[in-house]
Design an enzyme around this catalytic site. Structure first.
Site, PDB file in Angstrom:
ATOM      1  N   SER A 197       0.821  -1.089  -0.087  1.00  0.00           N
ATOM      2  CA  SER A 197       0.051  -0.079   0.166  1.00  0.00           C
ATOM      3  C   SER A 197       0.863   1.052  -0.150  1.00  0.00           C
ATOM      4  O   SER A 197       0.516   2.329  -0.415  1.00  0.00           O
ATOM      5  CB  SER A 197      -1.018  -0.057   1.365  1.00  0.00           C
ATOM      6  OG  SER A 197      -0.390  -0.400   2.469  1.00  0.00           O
ATOM      7  N   HIS A 225      -5.117  -3.037  -3.136  1.00  0.00           N
ATOM      8  CA  HIS A 225      -4.718  -2.201  -4.027  1.00  0.00           C
ATOM      9  C   HIS A 225      -4.587  -2.825  -5.362  1.00  0.00           C
ATOM     10  O   HIS A 225      -4.164  -2.099  -6.171  1.00  0.00           O
ATOM     11  CB  HIS A 225      -3.460  -1.437  -3.716  1.00  0.00           C
ATOM     12  CG  HIS A 225      -3.606  -0.681  -2.466  1.00  0.00           C
ATOM     13  ND1 HIS A 225      -4.098   0.681  -2.562  1.00  0.00           N
ATOM     14  CD2 HIS A 225      -3.309  -1.171  -1.236  1.00  0.00           C
ATOM     15  CE1 HIS A 225      -4.368   1.087  -1.090  1.00  0.00           C
ATOM     16  NE2 HIS A 225      -3.859   0.056  -0.169  1.00  0.00           N
ATOM     17  N   LYS A 257     -11.314   0.966  -2.186  1.00  0.00           N
ATOM     18  CA  LYS A 257     -10.009   1.652  -3.204  1.00  0.00           C
ATOM     19  C   LYS A 257     -10.595   1.748  -4.435  1.00  0.00           C
ATOM     20  O   LYS A 257     -11.587   2.690  -4.994  1.00  0.00           O
ATOM     21  CB  LYS A 257      -8.968   0.791  -2.755  1.00  0.00           C
ATOM     22  CG  LYS A 257      -8.342   1.154  -1.672  1.00  0.00           C
ATOM     23  CD  LYS A 257      -7.733   0.527  -0.753  1.00  0.00           C
ATOM     24  CE  LYS A 257      -7.482   1.169   0.655  1.00  0.00           C
ATOM     25  NZ  LYS A 257      -7.019   0.205   1.689  1.00  0.00           N
TER      26      LYS A 257
HETATM   27  C1  LIG Z   1      -6.813  -0.142   3.211  1.00  0.00           C
HETATM   28  C2  LIG Z   1      -6.357  -1.199   3.192  1.00  0.00           C
HETATM   29  C3  LIG Z   1      -6.852  -2.271   4.320  1.00  0.00           C
HETATM   30  C4  LIG Z   1      -8.259  -1.929   5.137  1.00  0.00           C
HETATM   31  O1  LIG Z   1      -9.287  -2.023   4.386  1.00  0.00           O
HETATM   32  P1  LIG Z   1     -10.462  -0.822   4.997  1.00  0.00           P
HETATM   33  O2  LIG Z   1     -11.531  -1.316   4.167  1.00  0.00           O
HETATM   34  O3  LIG Z   1     -10.022   0.508   4.475  1.00  0.00           O
HETATM   35  O4  LIG Z   1     -10.485  -0.876   6.418  1.00  0.00           O
HETATM   36  C5  LIG Z   1      -6.452  -3.553   4.396  1.00  0.00           C
HETATM   37  N1  LIG Z   1      -5.392  -3.870   3.705  1.00  0.00           N
HETATM   38  C6  LIG Z   1      -4.688  -3.132   2.747  1.00  0.00           C
HETATM   39  C7  LIG Z   1      -3.360  -3.552   2.194  1.00  0.00           C
HETATM   40  C8  LIG Z   1      -5.342  -1.831   2.591  1.00  0.00           C
HETATM   41  O5  LIG Z   1      -4.530  -1.037   1.879  1.00  0.00           O
END
Ligand SMILES: *Cc1c(COP(=O)(O)O)cnc(C)c1O
Length: 409
Positions: A197, A225, A257
């Protein structure tokens, strides 16, 4: 025991807090002294391309709306229509009376898209990772993780109460060595981000799948991602690597995302999903996501799968940015994804750069320790299909200016 970095001598000026709150206030003050205070800012608007902040419209290079779907009219219309039919909220947990047709339809769609038998929705990615790891692992078991995995995977292993070992970033051989060290005779899970991320690089998934298979470990990939961005029809980094449910039995991805909504899911065998329904506490004991959000997400999945031009345009923007940054001599990371961190080093310098960009109409938020390692502060620049090439040119021009002005020094 005092948490590192702030002792009991730090007390809030003039206010008499109970001890637990006083310690928290002290920790905040310590962060402020170190120049690492996190600031909560209220934006008037945000989508993949722009934000409005303090009445000013800025180009947004800090969001995760990679495909430009968060504000897409068809996604918003689906949310509206489903809210009229199903209301604003689910009223209960899935296992009580919160599970509705839009949830079931979305789960079927996500399973089909990712090539898995079944999928299970969670309210957030954080909850999905906590729930899965706590359901699969316990005392006497082992979880092996990449050093740069998302915080929720690390916390999931901690919550599970298993042994946690972290290997050098992207090093499948190191993962194999950690899996080979004798444990206590329990089961093992090898967990990795698909796309990291904060760095944007892709995990060596085929090598990790071999390592997991050799060690008899279960491979779990968090594709927050990658989904929507990579792979055929945007099915993600696991699909891009050609790995089926046999190689990656536990696939998790988020909906907040590239799909532009919110929530998450875990996909795998029917047996995995039925087991999670029983055992994942963050699934059982929480309110189901609003059904309207599930309907909006289904609309987003349809667009993500169908509109290949979004991924192609995005890949073009990534190449355009990297070529321009290279001409400027900027320190690019080894990333081919829309996450293009500009490594700066010192936290203060990253903050100064971000502030200077903002005065030039560009939002590129500084990411500082402890989110990234000390000395690894960066501008986490992200690109979106909502951007035009001219937007990337404006970003590059602003970067050239702020670096030339020495504003960042
Ligand atoms: C954003 C993210 C999460 C958490 O997801 P949310 O729905 O925002 O709680 C988990 N793992 C990764 C790699 C992320 O980038």
């Amino acid at each position: 025991m005092e948490p590192a970095g702030h002792g009991p001598e730090v007390v809030a000026a003039g206010v008499d807090h109970p001890a637990a709150i006083a310690r928290l206030v002290g920790a905040r003050a310590a962060r402020e002294r170190e120049g690492l205070l996190r600031r909560l800012r209220t934006f008037e608007r945000a989508d993949g391309g722009h934000v409005v902040l303090g009445g000013r419209r800025l180009l947004n290079f800090s969001g995760n709306d990679y495909l430009g779907l968060a504000g897409h009219p068809a996604v918003v219309a689906a949310l509206r229509e489903a809210a009229i039919e199903h209301g604003a909220g689910a009223t209960a947990a899935h296992l009580v009376c919160g599970h509705r047709r839009p949830h079931a339809a979305l789960e079927a769609l996500l399973a089909e898209w990712t090539g898995r038998e079944s999928a299970l929705l969670f309210s957030t990615g954080w909850m999905a990772n906590l729930g899965v790891l706590q359901a699969l692992l316990g005392a006497g078991d082992l979880c092996v993780q990449d050093r740069l995995n998302h915080a929720s995977l690390l916390d999931g292993a901690r919550l599970a109460g298993c042994a946690l070992r972290r290997y050098r970033h992207g090093d499948a051989d190191a993962a194999a060595r950690q899996l080979a060290q004798p444990g206590e005779g329990g089961v093992a899970v090898l967990a990795t981000d698909g796309v990291f991320s904060m760095d944007g690089d892709v995990a060596p998934l085929p090598a990790l799948a071999r390592v997991a298979a050799d060690a008899g470990a279960t491979l779990m990939v968090d594709d927050a991602h990658g989904l929507g961005v990579l792979g055929p029809d945007g099915a993600g980094s696991v699909a891009a690597a050609g790995l089926d449910a046999g190689a990656v039995p536990v696939l998790m991805a988020t909906l907040g995302k590239a799909l532009g909504t919110a929530g998450a899911f875990v996909a795998g065998s029917r047996d995995l999903v039925e087991g999670l329904v029983q055992a994942a506490r963050t699934f059982v004991y929480t309110t189901a996501m609003p059904p309207a959000l599930a309907a909006a997400t289904a609309a987003a999945v349809g667009i993500a799968r169908r509109e290949h031009w979004r991924r192609e345009h995005l890949a073009g923007l990534v190449a355009h940015f990297r070529a321009g940054a290279q001409r400027l001599g900027l320190p690019l990371a080894a990333s081919e994804t829309p996450i293009q961190p500009l490594l700066v080093g010192a936290a203060g310098r990253a903050s100064a750069l971000a502030a200077a960009l903002e005065t030039r109409g560009v939002l590129a938020v500084a990411i500082r320790p402890p989110t990234v390692p000390v000395g690894g502060a960066r501008l986490r620049i992200t690109l979106s299909a909502a951007h035009a090439r001219a937007d990337v040119d404006r970003l590059l021009a602003a970067l050239a200016q702020v670096l030339e002005d020495g504003t960042a020094g």
